[in-house]
Design a protein around this motif. Sequence first.
Motif, short mmCIF file in Angstrom:
data_model
loop_
_atom_site.label_atom_id
_atom_site.label_comp_id
_atom_site.label_asym_id
_atom_site.label_seq_id
_atom_site.Cartn_x
_atom_site.Cartn_y
_atom_site.Cartn_z
N SER A 34 0.83 -1.21 0.00
CA SER A 34 0.00 0.00 0.00
C SER A 34 0.86 1.25 0.00
CB SER A 34 -0.93 0.02 1.21
OG SER A 34 -1.84 -1.04 1.13
N ARG A 35 1.91 1.24 0.77
CA ARG A 35 2.82 2.40 0.79
C ARG A 35 3.46 2.61 -0.58
NH1 ARG A 35 5.42 0.98 6.56
NH2 ARG A 35 3.92 2.12 7.84
N LYS A 36 3.85 1.51 -1.22
CA LYS A 36 4.46 1.60 -2.54
C LYS A 36 3.48 2.19 -3.55
CE LYS A 36 6.54 -1.21 -6.15
NZ LYS A 36 6.88 -2.56 -6.59
N LEU A 37 2.24 1.73 -3.53
CA LEU A 37 1.24 2.25 -4.43
C LEU A 37 0.95 3.73 -4.16
CD1 LEU A 37 -1.23 -0.76 -4.49
CD2 LEU A 37 0.11 0.10 -6.42
N ALA A 38 0.92 4.11 -2.90
CA ALA A 38 0.69 5.52 -2.56
C ALA A 38 1.83 6.39 -3.09
CB ALA A 38 0.54 5.68 -1.05
N ARG A 39 3.07 5.90 -2.96
CA ARG A 39 4.21 6.66 -3.49
C ARG A 39 4.11 6.79 -5.01
NH1 ARG A 39 7.09 3.64 0.43
NH2 ARG A 39 7.70 2.12 -1.14
N LEU A 40 3.76 5.69 -5.69
CA LEU A 40 3.60 5.74 -7.14
C LEU A 40 2.51 6.72 -7.54
CD1 LEU A 40 3.85 1.95 -8.11
CD2 LEU A 40 5.48 3.77 -8.67
N TYR A 41 1.40 6.69 -6.84
CA TYR A 41 0.30 7.61 -7.12
C TYR A 41 0.76 9.06 -6.97
CZ TYR A 41 -4.31 9.74 -7.06
OH TYR A 41 -5.40 10.51 -7.35
N ASN A 42 1.49 9.34 -5.93
CA ASN A 42 1.96 10.70 -5.67
C ASN A 42 2.98 11.17 -6.70
OD1 ASN A 42 0.31 11.20 -3.47
ND2 ASN A 42 1.77 10.27 -2.06
N LEU A 43 3.61 10.26 -7.41
CA LEU A 43 4.57 10.62 -8.45
C LEU A 43 3.89 10.93 -9.78
CD1 LEU A 43 7.43 8.07 -7.76
CD2 LEU A 43 7.48 10.54 -7.35
N THR A 44 2.61 10.58 -9.91
CA THR A 44 1.88 10.86 -11.14
C THR A 44 1.35 12.29 -11.12
OG1 THR A 44 -0.24 10.06 -10.30
CG2 THR A 44 1.18 8.45 -11.40
N THR A 45 0.95 12.76 -12.28
CA THR A 45 0.35 14.09 -12.38
C THR A 45 -1.12 13.95 -12.74
OG1 THR A 45 0.83 14.33 -14.73
CG2 THR A 45 2.54 15.06 -13.18
N ASP A 46 -1.86 15.03 -12.66
CA ASP A 46 -3.28 14.97 -12.98
C ASP A 46 -3.52 14.66 -14.46
OD1 ASP A 46 -2.26 17.42 -13.69
OD2 ASP A 46 -4.06 18.54 -13.16
N VAL A 47 -2.50 14.81 -15.30
CA VAL A 47 -2.60 14.47 -16.72
C VAL A 47 -2.59 12.95 -16.90
CG1 VAL A 47 -1.42 14.71 -18.95
CG2 VAL A 47 -1.46 16.63 -17.35
#
Length: 55
Positions: free
Chosen positions: A27-40
Amino acid sequence: MDLKEKMRSGKTYYTLETQLLKEREASRKLARLYNLTTDVDKESRANIRDELFKA
């Protein structure tokens, strides 16, 4: 009653159980990946969100 049932019902459970540790790290890994994405990056974000909040 299994561990997840105990957790969801508010009963005492062992927080350092192996499966919970693995799920917490994933879950932490997925949250980090999500935070690295942009709204695009809508498709990537949706896929990560789906994985993170799967039932």
